[in-house]
Design a protein around this motif. Structure first.
Motif, PDB file in Angstrom:
ATOM      1  N   ALA A  82       0.718  -1.152   0.138  1.00 56.44           N
ATOM      2  CA  ALA A  82       0.161   0.002  -0.224  1.00 56.44           C
ATOM      3  C   ALA A  82       0.732   1.199  -0.183  1.00 56.44           C
ATOM      4  O   ALA A  82       0.466   2.285  -0.581  1.00 56.44           O
ATOM      5  CB  ALA A  82      -0.873   0.040   1.227  1.00 56.44           C
ATOM      6  N   CYS A  86       0.405   4.159  -2.602  1.00 55.89           N
ATOM      7  CA  CYS A  86       0.076   5.576  -2.665  1.00 55.89           C
ATOM      8  C   CYS A  86       1.051   6.522  -2.830  1.00 55.89           C
ATOM      9  O   CYS A  86       0.934   7.714  -3.290  1.00 55.89           O
ATOM     10  CB  CYS A  86       0.103   5.584  -0.956  1.00 55.89           C
ATOM     11  SG  CYS A  86      -1.758   4.747  -0.236  1.00 55.89           S
ATOM     12  N   LYS A  87       2.394   5.964  -3.087  1.00 53.04           N
ATOM     13  CA  LYS A  87       3.516   6.910  -3.386  1.00 53.04           C
ATOM     14  C   LYS A  87       3.393   7.160  -5.135  1.00 53.04           C
ATOM     15  O   LYS A  87       3.641   8.203  -5.387  1.00 53.04           O
ATOM     16  CB  LYS A  87       4.802   6.222  -3.157  1.00 53.04           C
ATOM     17  CG  LYS A  87       6.083   7.234  -3.350  1.00 53.04           C
ATOM     18  CD  LYS A  87       7.389   6.464  -3.200  1.00 53.04           C
ATOM     19  CE  LYS A  87       7.258   6.004  -1.663  1.00 53.04           C
ATOM     20  NZ  LYS A  87       8.739   5.246  -1.074  1.00 53.04           N
ATOM     21  N   LEU A  90      -1.649   7.083  -7.021  1.00 55.65           N
ATOM     22  CA  LEU A  90      -2.756   7.742  -6.886  1.00 55.65           C
ATOM     23  C   LEU A  90      -3.179   8.895  -7.732  1.00 55.65           C
ATOM     24  O   LEU A  90      -2.187   9.735  -8.244  1.00 55.65           O
ATOM     25  CB  LEU A  90      -2.817   8.247  -5.203  1.00 55.65           C
ATOM     26  CG  LEU A  90      -2.816   7.184  -4.240  1.00 55.65           C
ATOM     27  CD1 LEU A  90      -2.900   7.949  -2.881  1.00 55.65           C
ATOM     28  CD2 LEU A  90      -4.195   6.623  -4.227  1.00 55.65           C
ATOM     29  N   PHE A  94      -8.364  10.950  -4.574  1.00 59.04           N
ATOM     30  CA  PHE A  94      -8.304   9.751  -4.252  1.00 59.04           C
ATOM     31  C   PHE A  94      -8.999   9.337  -2.870  1.00 59.04           C
ATOM     32  O   PHE A  94      -9.125  10.170  -2.125  1.00 59.04           O
ATOM     33  CB  PHE A  94      -6.690   9.411  -4.066  1.00 59.04           C
ATOM     34  CG  PHE A  94      -6.102   9.916  -3.159  1.00 59.04           C
ATOM     35  CD1 PHE A  94      -6.078   9.523  -1.819  1.00 59.04           C
ATOM     36  CD2 PHE A  94      -5.441  11.231  -3.232  1.00 59.04           C
ATOM     37  CE1 PHE A  94      -5.255   9.980  -0.530  1.00 59.04           C
ATOM     38  CE2 PHE A  94      -4.468  11.729  -2.159  1.00 59.04           C
ATOM     39  CZ  PHE A  94      -4.633  11.061  -0.888  1.00 59.04           C
ATOM     40  N   VAL A  96      -8.226   5.914  -0.144  1.00 63.52           N
ATOM     41  CA  VAL A  96      -7.439   4.613   0.180  1.00 63.52           C
ATOM     42  C   VAL A  96      -8.383   3.984   1.420  1.00 63.52           C
ATOM     43  O   VAL A  96      -8.466   4.710   2.240  1.00 63.52           O
ATOM     44  CB  VAL A  96      -6.072   4.805   0.422  1.00 63.52           C
ATOM     45  CG1 VAL A  96      -5.236   3.460   0.816  1.00 63.52           C
ATOM     46  CG2 VAL A  96      -5.307   5.580  -0.704  1.00 63.52           C
ATOM     47  N   ILE A 113       2.408   5.509   5.143  1.00 65.42           N
ATOM     48  CA  ILE A 113       1.526   6.249   4.085  1.00 65.42           C
ATOM     49  C   ILE A 113       1.642   7.708   4.252  1.00 65.42           C
ATOM     50  O   ILE A 113       1.651   8.558   3.459  1.00 65.42           O
ATOM     51  CB  ILE A 113       0.241   5.626   3.841  1.00 65.42           C
ATOM     52  CG1 ILE A 113       0.457   4.225   3.274  1.00 65.42           C
ATOM     53  CG2 ILE A 113      -0.724   6.255   3.004  1.00 65.42           C
ATOM     54  CD1 ILE A 113      -0.807   3.240   3.277  1.00 65.42           C
ATOM     55  N   PHE A 117       2.598  11.001   2.088  1.00 64.65           N
ATOM     56  CA  PHE A 117       1.645  12.043   1.661  1.00 64.65           C
ATOM     57  C   PHE A 117       2.461  13.454   2.256  1.00 64.65           C
ATOM     58  O   PHE A 117       2.399  14.402   1.552  1.00 64.65           O
ATOM     59  CB  PHE A 117       0.406  11.877   2.441  1.00 64.65           C
ATOM     60  CG  PHE A 117      -0.415  11.020   1.700  1.00 64.65           C
ATOM     61  CD1 PHE A 117      -0.073  10.185   0.381  1.00 64.65           C
ATOM     62  CD2 PHE A 117      -1.507  10.418   2.470  1.00 64.65           C
ATOM     63  CE1 PHE A 117      -1.162   9.449  -0.167  1.00 64.65           C
ATOM     64  CE2 PHE A 117      -2.303   9.411   1.821  1.00 64.65           C
ATOM     65  CZ  PHE A 117      -2.078   8.904   0.617  1.00 64.65           C
ATOM     66  N   THR A 126      -8.182  11.979   7.225  1.00 66.24           N
ATOM     67  CA  THR A 126      -8.232  10.670   7.564  1.00 66.24           C
ATOM     68  C   THR A 126      -9.059  10.299   8.744  1.00 66.24           C
ATOM     69  O   THR A 126      -9.257  11.100   9.302  1.00 66.24           O
ATOM     70  CB  THR A 126      -6.745  10.065   7.734  1.00 66.24           C
ATOM     71  OG1 THR A 126      -6.894   8.424   8.077  1.00 66.24           O
ATOM     72  CG2 THR A 126      -6.244  10.693   9.024  1.00 66.24           C
ATOM     73  N   CYS A 139      -7.961  10.013   2.418  1.00 73.83           N
ATOM     74  CA  CYS A 139      -8.524  10.594   1.084  1.00 73.83           C
ATOM     75  C   CYS A 139      -8.021  11.960   0.763  1.00 73.83           C
ATOM     76  O   CYS A 139      -7.297  12.427   1.947  1.00 73.83           O
ATOM     77  CB  CYS A 139     -10.102  10.479   1.215  1.00 73.83           C
ATOM     78  SG  CYS A 139     -10.813  11.614   2.417  1.00 73.83           S
ATOM     79  N   SER A 140      -8.065  12.422  -0.333  1.00 74.23           N
ATOM     80  CA  SER A 140      -7.744  13.512  -0.764  1.00 74.23           C
ATOM     81  C   SER A 140      -8.562  14.683   0.053  1.00 74.23           C
ATOM     82  O   SER A 140      -9.631  14.308   0.219  1.00 74.23           O
ATOM     83  CB  SER A 140      -7.572  14.092  -2.265  1.00 74.23           C
ATOM     84  OG  SER A 140      -9.028  13.324  -2.789  1.00 74.23           O
TER      85      SER A 140
END
Length: 149
Positions: A82, A86-87, A90, A94, A96, A113, A117, A126, A139-140
């Protein structure tokens, strides 16, 4: 039939599970299941399971939704694939979702993660949804409303 425009990829190592999914969903949804082998790797000095060849499978692909529910949990950095997803994979917008985040191994992966970010200056929101198990959503920032459900 409302979801035929969606391109979804599922990685799975268990042929029995793949057969079950294909039987249950049949032609109701487009299925793009990639059978991958499990691989034990070392991440930050800890052994963990991941799916073999993930970097090549998803090279140059971007996703709006990533759901992590495998492979089996590990004591440390569980489901570490993951982090690279994510790196590298995405979309700007997004979501996750990671399953089983009541466990320490998944918590370590989520921390990594979040570091990704922060290093990439990605604004994100989050939350953790808990019942008998926990699920973490990242999420974004434009999807922050998802964290208030």
């Amino acid at each position: 039939a409302a979801f035929y425009h969606i391109n979804a990829i599922t990685c799975e190592h268990d042929q029995t599970w793949i057969d079950f999914i294909k039987k249950e969903f049949g032609n109701n949804y487009p299925l793009n299941i990639w059978k991958t082998e499990l691989e034990e790797i070392e991440f930050k000095g800890q052994k963990t399971l991941t799916y073999h060849n993930m970097q090549n499978i998803f090279k140059d692909k971007r996703f709006e939704l990533i759901l992590i529910d495998g492979p089996f949990g590990s004591p440390h950095y569980s489901r570490s694939q993951a982090i690279d997803l994510c790196k590298n994979n995405l979309s700007d917008r997004f979501c996750v979702i990671i399953d089983d985040t009541e466990r320490d191994g998944e918590k370590e992966t989520i921390d990594e993660i979040k570091k990704v970010f922060i290093e990439k200056s990605v604004d994100f929101a989050t939350t953790v949804y808990s019942s008998t198990k926990s699920h973490t959503l990242l999420c974004s920032k434009d999807l922050f409303f998802l964290t208030s459900l």
